[in-house]
Design a protein around this motif. Structure first.
Motif, PDB file in Angstrom:
ATOM      1  N   GLY A 122       0.825  -1.202   0.000  1.00 44.05           N
ATOM      2  CA  GLY A 122       0.000   0.000   0.000  1.00 44.05           C
ATOM      3  C   GLY A 122       0.861   1.254   0.000  1.00 44.05           C
ATOM      4  N   TYR A 123       0.206   2.388   0.139  1.00 43.40           N
ATOM      5  CA  TYR A 123       0.908   3.675   0.027  1.00 43.40           C
ATOM      6  C   TYR A 123       1.945   3.846   1.138  1.00 43.40           C
ATOM      7  N   VAL A 124       1.513   3.748   2.385  1.00 45.74           N
ATOM      8  CA  VAL A 124       2.460   3.879   3.491  1.00 45.74           C
ATOM      9  C   VAL A 124       3.362   2.654   3.569  1.00 45.74           C
ATOM     10  N   GLY A 125       2.779   1.477   3.392  1.00 46.59           N
ATOM     11  CA  GLY A 125       3.558   0.240   3.479  1.00 46.59           C
ATOM     12  C   GLY A 125       4.721   0.191   2.509  1.00 46.59           C
ATOM     13  N   ILE A 269      -3.770  13.358   8.747  1.00 40.32           N
ATOM     14  CA  ILE A 269      -3.919  13.008   7.333  1.00 40.32           C
ATOM     15  C   ILE A 269      -2.525  12.914   6.737  1.00 40.32           C
ATOM     16  N   ILE A 270      -2.416  12.136   5.680  1.00 38.22           N
ATOM     17  CA  ILE A 270      -1.121  11.897   5.034  1.00 38.22           C
ATOM     18  C   ILE A 270      -1.158  12.489   3.638  1.00 38.22           C
ATOM     19  N   LYS A 287      -2.363  20.418   8.541  1.00 38.51           N
ATOM     20  CA  LYS A 287      -1.284  20.214   7.586  1.00 38.51           C
ATOM     21  C   LYS A 287      -1.012  18.722   7.424  1.00 38.51           C
ATOM     22  N   PRO A 288      -1.037  18.225   6.201  1.00 38.36           N
ATOM     23  CA  PRO A 288      -0.800  16.791   6.001  1.00 38.36           C
ATOM     24  C   PRO A 288       0.615  16.389   6.413  1.00 38.36           C
ATOM     25  N   ALA A 289       0.749  15.165   6.886  1.00 42.03           N
ATOM     26  CA  ALA A 289       2.064  14.609   7.202  1.00 42.03           C
ATOM     27  C   ALA A 289       2.666  14.019   5.936  1.00 42.03           C
ATOM     28  N   ASN A 313       0.429  14.913  13.526  1.00 41.48           N
ATOM     29  CA  ASN A 313       1.406  15.195  12.464  1.00 41.48           C
ATOM     30  C   ASN A 313       2.611  15.968  12.963  1.00 41.48           C
ATOM     31  N   ALA A 314       2.416  16.868  13.929  1.00 41.11           N
ATOM     32  CA  ALA A 314       3.544  17.649  14.441  1.00 41.11           C
ATOM     33  C   ALA A 314       4.549  16.744  15.127  1.00 41.11           C
ATOM     34  N   ALA A 315       4.061  15.796  15.924  1.00 41.55           N
ATOM     35  CA  ALA A 315       4.956  14.863  16.622  1.00 41.55           C
ATOM     36  C   ALA A 315       5.683  13.963  15.620  1.00 41.55           C
ATOM     37  N   ILE A 316       4.992  13.568  14.581  1.00 47.08           N
ATOM     38  CA  ILE A 316       5.607  12.699  13.569  1.00 47.08           C
ATOM     39  C   ILE A 316       6.707  13.456  12.823  1.00 47.08           C
ATOM     40  N   ALA A 317       6.464  14.716  12.525  1.00 45.11           N
ATOM     41  CA  ALA A 317       7.413  15.501  11.733  1.00 45.11           C
ATOM     42  C   ALA A 317       8.679  15.834  12.504  1.00 45.11           C
TER      43      ALA A 317
END
Length: 319
Positions: A122-125, A269-270, A287-289, A313-317
């Protein structure tokens, strides 16, 4: 990974290391008449790639060398072997320095293991698999699709090597064989909001995968859920079954692996999506990740570098 180094900064450090090793070993011989066994500490939850042509991985646990009796003759031989290894390594570094580059190798070799990615095509995978293979890990991609390699190539814009593809239905098929000896398991499985069977497709299927991973003795589990800011906001009235499924999956992961041996990555959202697929826009002001950032977080969890929850998303970025 190749890295540019400053020759003048590197050589003094290497000389200091050699001097320290020489002085320490000499002091031990003169004062104790023997050499002490060395102690190597490794993280209890880290996974390291192989340094050979194999791409297998394993979980590293415990300490080596602690409390080991020391024999003078064998210790002298050990010292000689260590000094020889250091000199050989320095010769290699010197050769690399002469060309303006240095090779960075993993600190520990791994033996048996693999990382299983459900929804790997998939997309993320696809991005998770790409990042893992680029780090030298062995990846097994699991999907109902029989053309996973083609799907990954379309998403990434190029073929991806170093992956074993297994076609099965995680909601009904036996998962024991594919999970056997896996060092970590990642689930990117899910049904998009508004899709058919979205509660079971996000909940029951992932509950089944987590339970099977626990039964197989897998040590780490990573699941991609949804940000709390969405789950607890107005979206919960529109996406009830979708969010309930995600919550059920999260609960199963924590129940089976606890927070120390799992990571739940929760993007809002991604950005982007598979070629040709139109995805609905996210909530206003969110804001998308970047998918690469999400994949980086997932890989950090699979390798034992992050545990618990990465929410929003902020934590991921910021990883």
């Amino acid at each position: 990974m190749m890295r540019i180094v400053n020759v003048h900064a590197l050589l003094p450090i290497l000389l200091l290391v050699l001097s320290a090793v020489h002085l320490a070993s000499g002091f031990s011989l003169q004062n104790n008449g023997l050499l002490r066994g060395h102690h190597t500490s490794r993280s209890s939850t880290s996974i390291h790639p192989t340094t050979s042509t194999s791409t297998n991985v394993r979980m590293s646990n415990g300490d080596e060398g602690e409390g080991r009796p020391c024999n003078f003759a064998s210790s002298v031989d050990e010292l000689i072997d260590r000094r020889s290894a250091i000199m050989t390594g320095l010769a290699g570094v010197a050769a690399a320095v002469s060309t303006g580059t240095a090779v960075v190798r993993p600190a520990h070799a791994a033996e048996d293991g693999k990382i299983v990615v459900f929804g790997g095509s998939g997309y993320v995978g696809s991005h998770v698999a790409q990042l893992l293979t680029s780090k030298g890990y062995s990846v097994v991609s699991v999907s109902r699709s029989s053309d996973q390699a083609d799907k990954i190539a379309k998403i990434l814009g190029k073929p991806l090597s170093g992956i074993d593809y297994v076609s099965l239905d995680a909601s009904t098929d036996d998962l024991g064989n594919v999970l056997k000896d896996a060092a970590a398991v990642v689930s990117c499985v899910g049904v998009a909001p508004g899709g058919a069977n979205q509660r079971a497709g996000n909940g029951a299927v992932n509950v089944r995968i987590a339970n099977a991973a626990k039964a197989a003795g897998n040590k780490r589990f990573v699941y991609i859920s949804v940000a709390s800011e969405l789950a607890n906001g107005p979206a919960k009235f529109l996406l009830g079954d979708y969010l309930k499924g995600k919550a059920e999956a999260e609960a199963a992961v924590i129940s089976d692996f606890g927070t120390d041996n799992s990571l739940i990555v929760k993007p809002a959202i991604i950005a982007g999506g598979p070629p040709g697929e139109i995805r609905p826009p996210g909530p206003p002001g969110v804001k998308p990740a970047a998918v690469e950032d999400v994949a980086k977080a997932v890989v950090a969890g699979a390798l034992g570098q992050k545990s618990g929850t990465i929410d929003g998303n902020a934590a991921i970025a910021t990883l």
